[in-house]
Design a protein around this motif. Sequence first.
Motif: not given
Length: 473
Positions: A205-224
Amino acid sequence: MLDGEIRTSTRAALPPDAPGAHTKRLGLIAVIATFGGLLFGYDTGVINGALAPMKEDLGLTAFTEGFVVSILIFGAAFGALVGGRLADAYGRRHNILMLAGVFTVGTLGCVVAPNWEVLALFRFVLGLAVGGASATVPVYLAEVSPAERRGSLVTRNEVMIVSGQFAAFVINALIFNIWGEHDDVWRYMLVVAVLPAFALFFGMLRMPESPRWLISKGREAEALEVLRQIRSPERAEAEMAEVHALAEEEKQAQTGGWADLSVPWIRRLLLIGIGLGVFQQFTGINSIMYYGSQLLEDAGFSAKAAIIANTANGLFSVLGITVGILIMNKIDRRTMLLGGFALTTSFHILVGLSATLLPDSTAKPYIILLFVICFVFSMQGTIGPLVWLLLAEIFPLKIRSFAMGLCVFMLWIANAGVAFGFPPVVSALGIAPTFYIFAGLGVAALLFIHTMVPETRGRSLEQFEDEFRAEHA
């Protein structure tokens, strides 16, 4: 490996990932995520000591015993297929959270099962979680890790799997020697798995999502934002370009399918991959991981002594995979595989000869235990980690995801076949003939490796692909 291969130009432009607070954050992420591997190991290993009291309490026959054990593995085969797709669709972190819930439901269902049919149903549910974890946790670790540390962080999951099995053996021995007279003692062994499932859920619950997966979904701000948590500030900014490149590679990797099998050299690679996975399981390693305590009872140990002695199998499994990880980049893959199968086949024969030729005495079970431990150590130090490494190395990028999924599915099916067949075969033939069968399969594996398996060490994935295509086109 798929996630370790990065464009040289992109890699060269990245500043070093200097240590700092983000390093501790990444270490915590790895610890929490690998509770999935720990659960994988515990849930596959706990049946080892729980089976004898379970068999007596629920009235299991050799057939239903094999069914109850193997149904988890069949579930894992399908869980691996479905888990990867769910992780691609909804996110790695989301999938791990869901799997923690499935682990909990499956565990509690097994604990309260009134008969073997209900137990088998919830063992299948647990299998779905085990398979999903096997497909999701390594990907999550690979995608949050910097390239320099990717290999070491991903292999932590393998270590946690065998550590989970070892923990199951030790906990089973403690519980059985304290409460062994209770008919429900096997339920106490199973319920312990709820604790790491809770740790996985509340930790993730306190861990982040994979930045690579976020990028693949166009969520670049969250990935950064995620990269800034787990990289130095300079590296986080620079690595966005790398994550973009990896996301593009992933898209290409997902384009392969059945049509590609019309190409002869790709079809040959797939057959090699399936053969490696199936022969890894035909060593019988999981017959020891699932039925080791019963095997030692058959060899002459008392029930309490067998469950204690079985902890040695777990310990040497951990030691073996640790040694294997340390040496597998220093020895050619083919040499290590041939040596591994030669050793495991020899120890199969020695177990069989000991069971057949040694007179019944207090020493006989200890001699059989010694050879079983040597087999486990040899297997986990060579064939175990090396087959997974080769599966990650041999396939071209376009077909890699599809081919890996198919090979891992066949590996799980072979695992399930061994788990299902071991009790009735031992019941019908005895220990010695069963291990002679494993030895015969080991000889077949040696012939397969000698004639089919290529060398990959010291070659980039692209070099290997070009050479193999030229040789087998």
